[in-house]
Design a protein around this motif. Sequence first.
Motif, PDB file in Angstrom:
ATOM      1  N   LYS A 149     -17.754  -6.877   1.291  1.00 11.84           N
ATOM      2  CA  LYS A 149     -16.968  -7.764   2.154  1.00 11.84           C
ATOM      3  C   LYS A 149     -15.482  -7.801   1.806  1.00 11.84           C
ATOM      4  O   LYS A 149     -14.648  -8.110   2.655  1.00 11.84           O
ATOM      5  N   LYS A 150     -15.134  -7.476   0.571  1.00  9.35           N
ATOM      6  CA  LYS A 150     -13.715  -7.532   0.172  1.00  9.35           C
ATOM      7  C   LYS A 150     -13.029  -6.166   0.297  1.00  9.35           C
ATOM      8  O   LYS A 150     -11.909  -5.992  -0.202  1.00  9.35           O
ATOM      9  N   TYR A 151     -13.679  -5.201   0.943  1.00  6.16           N
ATOM     10  CA  TYR A 151     -13.101  -3.860   1.038  1.00  6.16           C
ATOM     11  C   TYR A 151     -11.777  -3.908   1.804  1.00  6.16           C
ATOM     12  O   TYR A 151     -11.702  -4.442   2.916  1.00  6.16           O
ATOM     13  N   GLY A 152     -10.731  -3.363   1.207  1.00  5.42           N
ATOM     14  CA  GLY A 152      -9.386  -3.377   1.793  1.00  5.42           C
ATOM     15  C   GLY A 152      -8.481  -4.436   1.213  1.00  5.42           C
ATOM     16  O   GLY A 152      -7.276  -4.451   1.490  1.00  5.42           O
ATOM     17  N   GLN A 153      -9.030  -5.295   0.354  1.00  7.65           N
ATOM     18  CA  GLN A 153      -8.227  -6.399  -0.195  1.00  7.65           C
ATOM     19  C   GLN A 153      -7.104  -5.889  -1.095  1.00  7.65           C
ATOM     20  O   GLN A 153      -5.971  -6.364  -1.011  1.00  7.65           O
ATOM     21  N   LEU A 154      -7.398  -4.946  -1.970  1.00  7.46           N
ATOM     22  CA  LEU A 154      -6.383  -4.456  -2.906  1.00  7.46           C
ATOM     23  C   LEU A 154      -5.209  -3.825  -2.174  1.00  7.46           C
ATOM     24  O   LEU A 154      -4.045  -4.103  -2.465  1.00  7.46           O
ATOM     25  N   SER A 155      -5.508  -2.955  -1.225  1.00 11.83           N
ATOM     26  CA  SER A 155      -4.451  -2.237  -0.499  1.00 11.83           C
ATOM     27  C   SER A 155      -3.953  -3.014   0.715  1.00 11.83           C
ATOM     28  O   SER A 155      -3.084  -2.522   1.440  1.00 11.83           O
ATOM     29  N   GLY A 230      -0.857   4.916 -10.530  1.00 12.60           N
ATOM     30  CA  GLY A 230       0.240   5.081  -9.582  1.00 12.60           C
ATOM     31  C   GLY A 230      -0.037   4.374  -8.263  1.00 12.60           C
ATOM     32  O   GLY A 230      -1.190   4.123  -7.897  1.00 12.60           O
ATOM     33  N   GLN A 231       1.041   4.075  -7.541  1.00 13.86           N
ATOM     34  CA  GLN A 231       0.905   3.414  -6.240  1.00 13.86           C
ATOM     35  C   GLN A 231       0.050   4.232  -5.280  1.00 13.86           C
ATOM     36  O   GLN A 231      -0.641   3.672  -4.421  1.00 13.86           O
ATOM     37  N   ASP A 232       0.082   5.549  -5.432  1.00 11.48           N
ATOM     38  CA  ASP A 232      -0.686   6.398  -4.530  1.00 11.48           C
ATOM     39  C   ASP A 232      -2.196   6.249  -4.731  1.00 11.48           C
ATOM     40  O   ASP A 232      -2.984   6.712  -3.888  1.00 11.48           O
ATOM     41  N   LEU A 233      -2.606   5.585  -5.811  1.00 12.05           N
ATOM     42  CA  LEU A 233      -4.030   5.411  -6.085  1.00 12.05           C
ATOM     43  C   LEU A 233      -4.591   4.087  -5.552  1.00 12.05           C
ATOM     44  O   LEU A 233      -5.811   3.875  -5.606  1.00 12.05           O
ATOM     45  N   GLU A 234      -3.726   3.222  -5.036  1.00 13.28           N
ATOM     46  CA  GLU A 234      -4.206   1.930  -4.529  1.00 13.28           C
ATOM     47  C   GLU A 234      -5.324   2.139  -3.512  1.00 13.28           C
ATOM     48  O   GLU A 234      -6.355   1.474  -3.552  1.00 13.28           O
ATOM     49  N   PHE A 235      -5.079   3.046  -2.570  1.00 16.14           N
ATOM     50  CA  PHE A 235      -6.104   3.410  -1.599  1.00 16.14           C
ATOM     51  C   PHE A 235      -6.108   4.929  -1.444  1.00 16.14           C
ATOM     52  O   PHE A 235      -5.055   5.535  -1.314  1.00 16.14           O
TER      53      PHE A 235
END
Length: 470
Positions: A149-155, A230-235
């Motif tokens: 349910k929290k998928y996408g929260q980090l990015s 790195g920022q590129d790893l957020e998503f």
Amino acid sequence: MLNVFNTLTRQKEPFKPLTPGVVKMYVCGPTVYNYIHIGNARSAIAFDTIRRYFEYLGYHVDYVSNFTDVDDKLIKRAAADHTTVPKVADRFIKAFMEDTAAVNIEPATAHPRASENIPEIIDFVKVLIDKGYAYESAGDVYYRARKFKKYGQLSDQRIDDLEVGASQHTADEETDRKEDPIDFALWKAAKPGEISWDSPWGAGRPGWHIECSVMSTKYLGDTFDIHGGGQDLEFPHHENEIAQSEAKTGQKFANYWLHNGFVTVGDDNEKMSKSLGNFVTVHDIIKKIDPQVLRFFMATTQYRRPIQYTQGNLDEAANNLSKLQNAYRNLSFRLTDAQAGSDADVLAQLQALKGNFVNAMNDDFNVQNGIAAVYELAKLANVYAAQTTVHEQTLTKLTTTLAELASVFGVKLEAPANELADADIQALIDDRQAARKAKDFAKADQIRDDLKAQGIILEDTPQGVRFRKE
């Protein structure tokens, strides 16, 4: 109080470790199919500097950074080089250790490899299948992203937007094997001739994201303090790590998420890429410049900010580093004629500068303000070292503090130049002094030039002749 910017909440938060006095920290390491480039180095240096500051504050840091040693890129490299994937990995892990040592990055507490954790990866995937978060399809195993349910929260992305992006970037044959375009691979069926391991779903190898979930929790526990990269790893990488880890354990994965900024190349701020011809590896750079300059350049930019890699910025870093080295040498040189005692006013100024340094670094590792305090300390050192009378206790305190603060940035201040001399060089210096007293300036100049040709630079100071090796 140390405050860090948490990508997950998008705000600065007070840092509170799970265990008092201990920091458990995981940072994504490289895929070892080539030499590391300056983007890899930026991340490694940024988090090494953060680690060093925690250690400066007195924390014990359990620092884990992995090697992805099985991947499409390694398979292609092995085929191109007519060798095996393990041999490619061994070659570039060795190069990584050499290149990072050159820029004074401390080895991690553990450097686990994906290939060494296959049984744990398989067990992890089994649990996700049993819990209904994953499914097998034609030898692959995929994670049901929408179920978390929290998928996408980090990015900070909406699930519907992610579905559109996934549909555009996934091969048709893989999409056909998925229940949903946003599902991602936990286990990949091996193609003929590829490196593989036996599993309940057939011969295959782990997906990229599952490696870090397994290795981080294996070494640091189901919940740990900091996850970096790195920022590129957020998503999608870190987003997927959270989903699969928390689905398995039912626990929060990492309390703080820290992401470093990108590196651009040249005055035009171009993104580094092989197609643009501006791809720069650390292996090549350190053959051309002092590795300490590269380290200092990257360590003195706040980790979340972008770095512009240019010759001008490297030159500026070299100049600033030289100022710190010279201040350290000035202090060390004066220890030879120091008197007993101390100077309360100078020590009070020193204590204030240390306070400025800590206040800056406690604000999400603000190294730009932190190094500014170190520059002020270098100025104080130079002014004090130039005084006619100096005291041993003050000199020692200035010297050790300057070296200690510089070490947070990964900088090793060199030993005093007089410790590098040998009898022959000293004899020439003595001859030059005798020639100057005799007003034989031609001979004195010739000796100076001869020493310079040998890489020995003389510096005439009110306290006598100093020398250093280039």
